[in-house]
Write a protein that holds these residues in place. Sequence first.
Motif, short mmCIF file in Angstrom:
data_model
loop_
_atom_site.label_atom_id
_atom_site.label_comp_id
_atom_site.label_asym_id
_atom_site.label_seq_id
_atom_site.Cartn_x
_atom_site.Cartn_y
_atom_site.Cartn_z
N ALA A 24 24.57 26.00 -18.42
CA ALA A 24 23.53 26.92 -17.94
C ALA A 24 22.36 26.19 -17.30
O ALA A 24 21.76 26.69 -16.35
CB ALA A 24 23.04 27.78 -19.10
N ILE A 25 22.01 25.02 -17.81
CA ILE A 25 20.75 24.39 -17.35
C ILE A 25 20.96 23.06 -16.62
O ILE A 25 20.04 22.54 -16.00
CB ILE A 25 19.77 24.17 -18.54
CG1 ILE A 25 19.71 25.40 -19.45
CG2 ILE A 25 18.37 23.84 -18.04
CD1 ILE A 25 18.69 25.32 -20.55
N ASN A 26 22.15 22.46 -16.68
CA ASN A 26 22.37 21.17 -16.01
C ASN A 26 21.39 20.09 -16.50
O ASN A 26 20.60 19.55 -15.73
CB ASN A 26 22.26 21.35 -14.49
CG ASN A 26 23.17 20.38 -13.77
OD1 ASN A 26 24.13 19.87 -14.36
ND2 ASN A 26 22.86 20.08 -12.53
N LEU A 27 21.47 19.84 -17.78
CA LEU A 27 20.56 18.87 -18.40
C LEU A 27 20.97 17.43 -18.10
O LEU A 27 20.13 16.55 -17.93
CB LEU A 27 20.54 19.10 -19.91
CG LEU A 27 20.03 20.50 -20.31
CD1 LEU A 27 20.56 20.92 -21.67
CD2 LEU A 27 18.52 20.54 -20.28
N VAL A 28 22.29 17.21 -18.09
CA VAL A 28 22.82 15.91 -17.62
C VAL A 28 23.87 16.24 -16.57
O VAL A 28 24.43 17.35 -16.58
CB VAL A 28 23.45 15.06 -18.77
CG1 VAL A 28 22.44 14.72 -19.83
CG2 VAL A 28 24.67 15.75 -19.37
N SER A 29 24.14 15.28 -15.69
CA SER A 29 25.14 15.53 -14.66
C SER A 29 26.47 15.90 -15.33
O SER A 29 26.91 15.21 -16.26
CB SER A 29 25.31 14.26 -13.82
OG SER A 29 26.56 14.30 -13.20
N PRO A 30 27.12 17.01 -14.89
CA PRO A 30 28.38 17.42 -15.53
C PRO A 30 29.41 16.29 -15.56
O PRO A 30 30.22 16.22 -16.47
CB PRO A 30 28.86 18.58 -14.66
CG PRO A 30 27.63 19.08 -13.97
CD PRO A 30 26.71 17.92 -13.81
N THR A 31 29.33 15.37 -14.58
CA THR A 31 30.31 14.27 -14.56
C THR A 31 30.08 13.28 -15.70
O THR A 31 30.94 12.45 -15.98
CB THR A 31 30.24 13.50 -13.22
OG1 THR A 31 28.90 13.04 -13.05
CG2 THR A 31 30.63 14.37 -12.05
N THR A 32 28.90 13.33 -16.33
CA THR A 32 28.64 12.39 -17.43
C THR A 32 28.65 13.09 -18.80
O THR A 32 28.25 12.50 -19.80
CB THR A 32 27.29 11.65 -17.26
OG1 THR A 32 26.22 12.60 -17.36
CG2 THR A 32 27.20 10.94 -15.93
N LEU A 33 29.15 14.35 -18.82
CA LEU A 33 29.16 15.10 -20.07
C LEU A 33 29.99 14.41 -21.16
O LEU A 33 29.67 14.48 -22.34
CB LEU A 33 29.70 16.51 -19.80
CG LEU A 33 29.17 17.64 -20.66
CD1 LEU A 33 27.65 17.65 -20.75
CD2 LEU A 33 29.65 18.98 -20.08
N ASP A 34 31.05 13.73 -20.73
CA ASP A 34 31.88 13.00 -21.70
C ASP A 34 31.18 11.76 -22.23
O ASP A 34 31.66 11.12 -23.16
CB ASP A 34 33.19 12.54 -21.04
CG ASP A 34 34.10 13.71 -20.76
OD1 ASP A 34 33.86 14.79 -21.32
OD2 ASP A 34 35.05 13.54 -19.96
#
Length: 194
Positions: A24-34
Amino acid sequence: MSDVSRETEALAGYAALLRKWNPAINLVSPTTLDEIESRHIADSRALVDLAADATGSWVDLGSGGGFPGLVVAICRPDLSVSLIESDQRKASFLRSVIREMSLKNATVIAKRIEAVDRLDAANVSARALASLPQLMAYVERHLNAAGRAWLMKGRNWQNEVAEARRDWSFDLKAHPSNTDSDAAVLEITGITHV
Ligand SMILES: C[S@@+](CC[C@H](N)C(=O)[O-])C[C@H]1O[C@@H](n2cnc3c(N)ncnc32)[C@H](O)[C@@H]1O
């Protein structure tokens, strides 16, 4: 519960909240979610170790989803941590983590860094916020004369230091990162405008 298991549990709880709210907010880049644990938390935790002798107040500039400021607040309940974040949705996220995790030592200031009255902090941190010349102006505004800045920088940090020295005089200790051979934490003291 020991301090170590309290901290491990709290960091896991924080990571879970980040994963819940990131779509919802893009707190960290989705590519670094892992990589929340292996990169974002690990980098911030390394800063906590570097700053083991820090005392008093700590201001984190441009906290975003809370790196490194919320990790500092979780790992160092003895420090008084202020998180400056001008994006209102990110600031709301930071406030809800603080509330849900009962972090008594952290507060959020949802304003622009340059609009916040001088905080006179003993420690100031920033990660992924601005180039060093711009950061120096932000830091100088909020750090007390005897304080230390902790700036987490990527691969271009040597050039940024050279550029910042054109306008600012300061003492620097560069601490190379364990997770990224090009990155460093810049520990900066004695800042004056030249
Ligand atoms: C790239 S993010 C980095 C967030 C976090 N420090 C991290 O490492 O994940 C930069 C953050 O700084 C905030 N920011 C940028 N300029 C700012 C300013 N002048 N005052 C307050 N916050 C600012 C942005 O809203 C954004 O959340």
